[in-house]
Write a protein that holds these residues in place. Structure first.
Motif, PDB file in Angstrom:
ATOM      1  N   LEU A 165       0.830  -1.199   0.000  1.00  0.00           N
ATOM      2  CA  LEU A 165       0.000   0.000   0.000  1.00  0.00           C
ATOM      3  C   LEU A 165       0.872   1.259   0.000  1.00  0.00           C
ATOM      4  O   LEU A 165       0.646   2.187  -0.790  1.00  0.00           O
ATOM      5  N   GLU A 166       1.861   1.296   0.861  1.00  0.00           N
ATOM      6  CA  GLU A 166       2.741   2.464   0.956  1.00  0.00           C
ATOM      7  C   GLU A 166       3.526   2.686  -0.332  1.00  0.00           C
ATOM      8  O   GLU A 166       3.730   3.833  -0.755  1.00  0.00           O
ATOM      9  N   ASP A 167       3.951   1.610  -0.970  1.00  0.00           N
ATOM     10  CA  ASP A 167       4.705   1.731  -2.215  1.00  0.00           C
ATOM     11  C   ASP A 167       3.831   2.340  -3.313  1.00  0.00           C
ATOM     12  O   ASP A 167       4.258   3.260  -4.021  1.00  0.00           O
ATOM     13  N   ILE A 168       2.611   1.849  -3.441  1.00  0.00           N
ATOM     14  CA  ILE A 168       1.708   2.390  -4.465  1.00  0.00           C
ATOM     15  C   ILE A 168       1.345   3.837  -4.126  1.00  0.00           C
ATOM     16  O   ILE A 168       1.311   4.699  -5.004  1.00  0.00           O
ATOM     17  N   TRP A 169       1.099   4.132  -2.860  1.00  0.00           N
ATOM     18  CA  TRP A 169       0.803   5.510  -2.451  1.00  0.00           C
ATOM     19  C   TRP A 169       1.962   6.433  -2.847  1.00  0.00           C
ATOM     20  O   TRP A 169       1.746   7.514  -3.412  1.00  0.00           O
ATOM     21  N   SER A 170       3.182   6.019  -2.549  1.00  0.00           N
ATOM     22  CA  SER A 170       4.342   6.888  -2.819  1.00  0.00           C
ATOM     23  C   SER A 170       4.543   7.134  -4.316  1.00  0.00           C
ATOM     24  O   SER A 170       5.087   8.170  -4.702  1.00  0.00           O
ATOM     25  N   LYS A 171       4.108   6.208  -5.152  1.00  0.00           N
ATOM     26  CA  LYS A 171       4.236   6.360  -6.602  1.00  0.00           C
ATOM     27  C   LYS A 171       3.009   7.004  -7.236  1.00  0.00           C
ATOM     28  O   LYS A 171       3.015   7.306  -8.422  1.00  0.00           O
ATOM     29  N   GLY A 172       1.962   7.219  -6.442  1.00  0.00           N
ATOM     30  CA  GLY A 172       0.729   7.785  -6.969  1.00  0.00           C
ATOM     31  C   GLY A 172       0.902   9.236  -7.399  1.00  0.00           C
ATOM     32  O   GLY A 172       1.777   9.949  -6.925  1.00  0.00           O
ATOM     33  N   ASN A 173       0.040   9.653  -8.305  1.00  0.00           N
ATOM     34  CA  ASN A 173       0.053  10.988  -8.855  1.00  0.00           C
ATOM     35  C   ASN A 173      -0.998  11.845  -8.146  1.00  0.00           C
ATOM     36  O   ASN A 173      -2.191  11.575  -8.274  1.00  0.00           O
ATOM     37  N   PRO A 174      -0.583  12.888  -7.418  1.00  0.00           N
ATOM     38  CA  PRO A 174      -1.556  13.747  -6.735  1.00  0.00           C
ATOM     39  C   PRO A 174      -2.214  14.722  -7.729  1.00  0.00           C
ATOM     40  O   PRO A 174      -1.812  15.853  -7.843  1.00  0.00           O
ATOM     41  N   ARG A 175      -3.227  14.252  -8.420  1.00  0.00           N
ATOM     42  CA  ARG A 175      -3.913  15.044  -9.454  1.00  0.00           C
ATOM     43  C   ARG A 175      -5.184  15.648  -8.886  1.00  0.00           C
ATOM     44  O   ARG A 175      -6.270  15.402  -9.365  1.00  0.00           O
ATOM     45  N   MET A 176      -5.044  16.484  -7.898  1.00  0.00           N
ATOM     46  CA  MET A 176      -6.202  17.066  -7.230  1.00  0.00           C
ATOM     47  C   MET A 176      -7.027  17.943  -8.175  1.00  0.00           C
ATOM     48  O   MET A 176      -8.219  18.060  -8.019  1.00  0.00           O
ATOM     49  N   GLY A 177      -6.392  18.573  -9.138  1.00  0.00           N
ATOM     50  CA  GLY A 177      -7.113  19.440 -10.056  1.00  0.00           C
ATOM     51  C   GLY A 177      -8.156  18.700 -10.878  1.00  0.00           C
ATOM     52  O   GLY A 177      -9.100  19.297 -11.369  1.00  0.00           O
TER      53      GLY A 177
END
Length: 179
Positions: A165-177
């Motif tokens: 979970l942490e690995d996928i979270w860290s690689k995730g794209n924060p596309r809040m827009g």
């Protein structure tokens, strides 16, 4: 071969739909510090106004919420849609979930990221508990088994899923827009 069950397995459900709305509410209600949701869409949660309201209320209590969903136009969401024989509907589910979660994501202590990862399972976390929804080729997540883990000492299985979970979270794209 050992026939014993690891101590961190609390329950096994034959499919995600075997967990009632009350069960999901109780699971997330138990969180005092953090809630994580890792899935392709988690639409079943986003469509449930009581769960979204509970998550919103949890932020008022200081609970940090992290949500990481599949990138709607990503190759892995498209692949999963093809595998489940629902095609573009998988991307539509993600877009629908993002729309429904928009008010929640705007709250303090809620972060959303998008991933383009092959998920072997969806993971739902409430502090020291995990619900791990297995993914099987061609079978919708709602019809696939769920394992309920509780952190114990030692918690080899719980910790393995948490690392994922942490690995996928860290690689995730924060596309809040986009939300």
């Amino acid at each position: 071969m050992s026939a014993s069950r690891p101590a961190d397995i609390t329950a096994v459900y034959p499919r995600r739909t075997a967990i009632s709305q009350k069960g999901w509410l109780s699971f997330f209600e138990a969180a005092k510090n953090e809630i994580d949701i890792l899935a392709y869409s988690a639409l079943f949660l986003a469509e449930d106004a009581r769960i979204v309201r509970l998550l919103s209320d949890k932020t008022e209590d200081g609970v940090r919420i992290r949500i990481v969903l599949g990138t709607p136009d990503g190759s892995n969401v498209m692949r999963r849609g093809a595998e489940e024989e629902i095609g573009e509907a998988m991307a539509a589910k993600v877009r629908n979930a993002l729309t429904l979660l928009r008010p929640l994501v705007r709250r303090t202590r809620v972060d959303l990221r998008l991933h383009d990862t092959v998920l072997y399972n969806s993971i739902y976390r409430a502090d020291d508990q995990l619900l791990v929804n297995q993914h099987a080729y061609g079978i919708p997540a709602a019809q696939s088994p769920v394992y309920h883990y509780r952190r114990t000492d030692p918690s080899e299985m719980f910790d393995s899923y948490l690392v994922s979970l942490e690995d996928i979270w860290s690689k995730g794209n924060p596309r809040m827009g986009d939300v």
